[in-house]
Design a protein around this motif. Structure first.
Motif, short mmCIF file in Angstrom:
data_model
loop_
_atom_site.label_atom_id
_atom_site.label_comp_id
_atom_site.label_asym_id
_atom_site.label_seq_id
_atom_site.Cartn_x
_atom_site.Cartn_y
_atom_site.Cartn_z
N CYS A 154 4.74 90.50 -27.50
CA CYS A 154 5.19 89.39 -28.35
C CYS A 154 5.58 89.86 -29.74
CB CYS A 154 4.08 88.33 -28.47
SG CYS A 154 3.79 87.37 -26.99
N ARG A 202 7.35 88.50 -31.73
CA ARG A 202 7.39 87.33 -32.62
C ARG A 202 6.13 87.18 -33.46
NH1 ARG A 202 11.33 84.66 -34.23
NH2 ARG A 202 12.13 84.76 -32.11
N ASP A 203 5.00 87.63 -32.87
CA ASP A 203 3.72 87.17 -33.40
C ASP A 203 3.37 87.68 -34.79
OD1 ASP A 203 3.51 85.86 -31.04
OD2 ASP A 203 1.75 86.93 -30.29
N ALA A 254 3.89 83.87 -35.95
CA ALA A 254 4.23 82.82 -35.00
C ALA A 254 3.61 81.48 -35.37
CB ALA A 254 3.85 83.22 -33.59
N TYR A 302 -2.12 71.07 -34.04
CA TYR A 302 -2.58 71.91 -32.93
C TYR A 302 -3.56 72.92 -33.52
CZ TYR A 302 -2.24 75.33 -29.09
OH TYR A 302 -2.50 76.20 -28.06
N THR A 326 -3.62 78.81 -31.35
CA THR A 326 -2.69 79.82 -31.86
C THR A 326 -1.22 79.39 -31.80
OG1 THR A 326 -2.84 80.85 -29.70
CG2 THR A 326 -4.02 81.91 -31.48
N ASP A 331 4.87 77.65 -31.91
CA ASP A 331 6.12 77.59 -31.16
C ASP A 331 6.02 77.04 -29.73
OD1 ASP A 331 4.78 79.86 -30.39
OD2 ASP A 331 6.44 81.24 -30.75
N ARG A 344 0.68 66.92 -28.67
CA ARG A 344 0.14 67.47 -29.93
C ARG A 344 0.68 66.76 -31.16
NH1 ARG A 344 0.78 73.82 -28.13
NH2 ARG A 344 -0.57 73.64 -26.29
N SER A 353 -1.26 77.75 -22.76
CA SER A 353 -1.24 76.51 -21.99
C SER A 353 0.11 76.38 -21.26
CB SER A 353 -1.40 75.34 -22.96
OG SER A 353 -0.18 75.13 -23.65
N TRP A 369 2.32 74.43 -21.85
CA TRP A 369 3.36 74.06 -22.83
C TRP A 369 4.19 75.25 -23.26
CZ3 TRP A 369 4.99 69.38 -23.06
CH2 TRP A 369 4.12 68.34 -22.75
N LEU A 370 3.80 76.43 -22.79
CA LEU A 370 4.63 77.60 -23.05
C LEU A 370 6.05 77.38 -22.51
CD1 LEU A 370 3.78 80.26 -24.42
CD2 LEU A 370 3.94 81.31 -22.17
N ASN A 424 8.63 76.91 -25.05
CA ASN A 424 8.78 78.03 -25.98
C ASN A 424 10.11 78.70 -25.69
OD1 ASN A 424 8.25 81.10 -26.52
ND2 ASN A 424 6.70 79.99 -27.68
N GLY A 435 0.50 84.96 -22.47
CA GLY A 435 0.56 84.22 -23.73
C GLY A 435 1.88 84.33 -24.44
N CYS A 481 8.30 83.81 -28.09
CA CYS A 481 7.28 84.81 -28.43
C CYS A 481 7.72 86.24 -28.13
CB CYS A 481 6.00 84.60 -27.64
SG CYS A 481 5.50 82.91 -27.43
N1 ARG Z 1 -1.09 78.82 -27.97
C1 ARG Z 1 0.12 78.24 -27.47
C2 ARG Z 1 -0.19 77.36 -26.24
O1 ARG Z 1 -1.10 77.68 -25.53
C3 ARG Z 1 1.14 79.30 -27.08
C4 ARG Z 1 1.78 79.95 -28.27
C5 ARG Z 1 2.49 81.21 -27.89
N2 ARG Z 1 3.27 81.71 -28.95
C6 ARG Z 1 3.41 82.99 -29.29
N3 ARG Z 1 4.24 83.29 -30.28
N4 ARG Z 1 2.73 83.96 -28.72
O2 ARG Z 1 0.45 76.38 -26.00
#
Ligand code: ARG
Length: 374
Positions: free
Chosen positions: A128, A130-131, A204, A247, A250, A253, A270, A305, A307-308, A311, A352, A357
């Motif tokens: 990732c 992005r993170d 992120a 939220y 973590t 996005d 959320r 989750s 919800w990814l 993303n 994740g 990401c």
């Molecule tokens: N924690 C978020 C979820 O479970 C996922 C975020 C992932 N983002 C990232 N840049 N790694 O919905």
């Protein structure tokens, strides 16, 4: 033939020779993409939640008894192979669109390291990009992750950032956090929480939109981190909007995605009418349709989750790379005139990371200093 110091400096910084097309320039999440980093799965190691910073980052919704059963460790070979293949497909698509793609150098994240305050049995991954790195306009900002195992994660991007530095990009880092035990608290609910002893956040947690940035205050970004970011960016004319009570875990996005100026995708579990960041209130909204859970579950405890699925990576204001398993979301985007290139990350939820990401946009074709909320 002799060359002057100026000529030497000019040739050293000649970007074409270095495989980059110039300094970084990425002021938002949607302008036409020109250059991007795509992560890799090889060398990854999921840190053990016996370290409280890993518990907080990866499993902060699970209690002590549940995390006691989670081992962490290297990824199964099949997960690495599938993911490398999915990432290659993404790279192929991006290159086909004329985007320059960089990859992190290979890093062996299985190696232990320590500081005067703690020992980390491993690193984490280069999956990732992005993170941990925030590109704000022309500047590369290394962010102070609260996860001990991620302390050296940017090693794989050093050489690339040095090339951008030579091409003229300012490259800065937040104060290196100490990450002492005191930074982590156990709340009354028995779950870990991030304290305020020092600035700590991950890139992120932030979304960029010209002169405005949205900073999520959560388990991966504290108020002190927001204060640090603001101290650097406010003098340059940026506004950092805190996003609170949306939220607690973590990153931002999979909760809010900026699609194009005036259009935002929101996670309906959320975000509510009352908690939409006020700067975004005037924008059209897509409330993300329910996610379909079709992916391979390669672990009992995925790092994110479902919800990814929201993303996504905007390639331009008219084109998105979206999880192929989310036809309802794809239809909602298409209805708004956003074209979609469906792609798959079979182990995205386990590792994740979705398409936002696993990428880091370093150059977008965008004017800097745009005020989208004037
Ligand atoms: N924690 C978020 C979820 O479970 C996922 C975020 C992932 N983002 C990232 N840049 N790694 O919905």
């Amino acid at each position: 033939m002799t060359i002057t110091t100026e000529q030497a400096a000019a040739s050293e910084s000649r970007p074409a020779a270095a495989g980059i097309s110039g300094p970084v320039r990425s002021p938002d999440e949607f302008s036409p993409l020109r250059e991007v980093v795509v992560g890799r799965a090889r060398g990854a190691f999921i840190p053990s939640p016996r370290d409280i910073s890993a518990w907080l980052a990866l499993y902060s919704h699970l209690g002590a008894a549940q995390v006691a059963e989670i081992q962490g460790g290297a990824l199964p070979a099949q997960v690495v192979a599938d993911t490398e293949e999915d990432l290659e497909t993404l790279v192929g698509t991006l290159r086909g669109l004329g985007v320059v793609v960089h990859r992190p150098a290979e890093v062996d994240h299985t190696r232990p390291f320590s500081t005067p305050h703690w020992e980390s049995p491993s690193g984490m991954y280069s999956y990732c990009p992005r993170d941990l790195t925030l590109i704000v306009g022309d500047t590369i900002i290394e962010t102070p992750s609260s996860v001990r195992a991620r302390y050296h994660e940017l090693d794989g991007l050093r050489e690339l950032f040095q090339r951008y530095l030579r091409a003229g990009s300012p490259w800065i880092s937040a104060p290196k956090p100490q990450l002492r035990d005191e930074l982590y608290e156990i709340g009354v609910d028995g779950l870990p929480a991030l304290g305020e002893q020092e600035p700590a956040f991950e890139a992120a947690n932030v979304l960029r939109c010209g002169l405005d940035l949205f900073y999520q205050v959560s388990s991966s970004g504290n108020e002190f981190g927001r204060i640090w970011l603001e101290s650097v960016l406010a003098p340059r004319g940026y506004r950092v909007h805190p996003v609170r009570d949306v939220y607690p875990f973590t990153h931002l996005d999979s909760t809010i995605s900026l699609i194009r100026p005036g259009l935002v995708l929101l996670n309906p579990e959320r975000v509510t009418e009352h908690t939409i960041p006020s700067a975004l209130r005037g924008w059209d909204r897509i409330w993300c349709p329910a996610m379909r859970e079709l992916r391979t579950h390669s672990t009992a405890h995925p790092l994110s989750s479902p919800w990814l699925g929201m993303n996504l990576l905007m390639v331009s204001p008219e084109l998105a790379i979206v999880d192929a398993a989310q036809p309802d979301l794809i239809a909602a985007l298409e209805q708004r005139g956003v074209g979609v290139l469906p792609h798959t990350l079979r182990h995205g939820q386990a590792l994740g990371g979705g398409f936002h990401c696993v990428t880091l946009d370093t150059i977008r074709d965008a004017p800097s200093g745009v005020d989208y909320f004037a």
